[in-house]
Design an enzyme around this catalytic site. Structure first.
Site: not given
Ligand code: PGA
Length: 242
Positions: A8, A10, A93, A95, A163, A169, A206, A228
């Site tokens: 992802n 973003k 998601h 977000e 998630e 993140g 993460s 990330g």
């Molecule tokens: P992250 O993001 O691996 O940076 O924690 C995961 C996601 O938002 O799908």
């Protein structure tokens, strides 16, 4: 069942950086027995599509609208994703839910449309820290899965990405015990809702090369959704090779 490794991106990377990433990523050997999926931002979808056309790599958009065309300024059409050769659409998601106030009802309509275009919806669900600490994780997931999948066709594929919101993140990865317990709960809820036990359940939050091997060995973990650590070709390939 093939393990799925999804990236992802973003709101990161421009088209040139997208092409550069794939030039590097395709040089690194990853197993043919896994499914690798990228979710670039919408203006980079065509660059991604062109970059992976000669490979097994799949891609999709990070969101879509529940109509394919019309006066819907700022939205992404799943039909265009399909026309460009995409395979997946990421939906719900955290977000999107938190920053853009997306509701379960909107997610369910989007999911129905995505399936109708023979694209695969990847439905994200997860609890906040307050919900986990309040012992509500299972009921939150059950509500999100029930509502998000309420208009879905069970004969068509769906991928679930669990998630925990507090792990996205933040560098705070859920413990092996938390992932084991929660993925078992998600699998049970899916069965109760009438979905096949072959429905993939990805973990996200993460994930890095140094924790991916252990997480992947947990029952009911069918792969990862990575933010990330998916932005650099080497680090995402290392996760895919775990
Ligand atoms: P992250 O993001 O691996 O940076 O924690 C995961 C996601 O938002 O799908």
């Amino acid at each position: 069942m093939k393990k799925i490794f999804a990236a992802n991106w973003k709101l990161q990377k421009n088209p040139a950086e997208t092409r550069q990433f794939f030039a590097e990523f395709k040089k690194i050997q990853t197993s043919k027995e896994i499914e690798v999926v990228f979710f670039p931002s919408s203006p980079c979808l065509e660059a991604a599509a062109q970059s992976v056309v000669d490979s097994q790599i799949k891609w999709g958009s990070q969101n879509c609208y529940f109509e394919t065309k019309g006066a819907f300024t700022g939205e992404t059409s799943a039909q265009v994703v399909k026309d460009l050769g995409g395979h997946y659409v990421l939906l719900g998601h955290s977000e999107r839910r938190t920053l853009f106030h997306e509701t379960d009802s909107e997610v369910s309509k989007k999911l129905k449309l995505v399936q109708s275009l023979s694209l695969i919806p990847m439905l994200c669900v997860g609890e906040t820290l307050d919900q986990r600490e309040g012992g509500k994780t299972k009921s939150v997931l059950e509500a999100q899965l029930t509502a998000g999948l309420s208009l879905a066709d069970k004969t068509l594929p769906v991928v679930i990405a669990y998630e925990p919101v507090w792990a996205i993140g933040t560098g705070k990865v859920a413990s092996v015990e938390q992932v084991r317990e929660t993925h078992a709960d998600v699998a049970t809820i899916l069965l109760k809702l009438g979905w096949s036990d072959q429905t993939p359940i990805l973990y996200g939050g993460s994930v890095k090369a140094d924790n991916s091997k252990e997480l992947l060995s947990i029952p009911n973990v069918s792969g990862f959704l990575v933010g990330g650590a998916s932005l650099v070709a080497d680090s995402f390939a290392a996760i895919c090779n775990s």
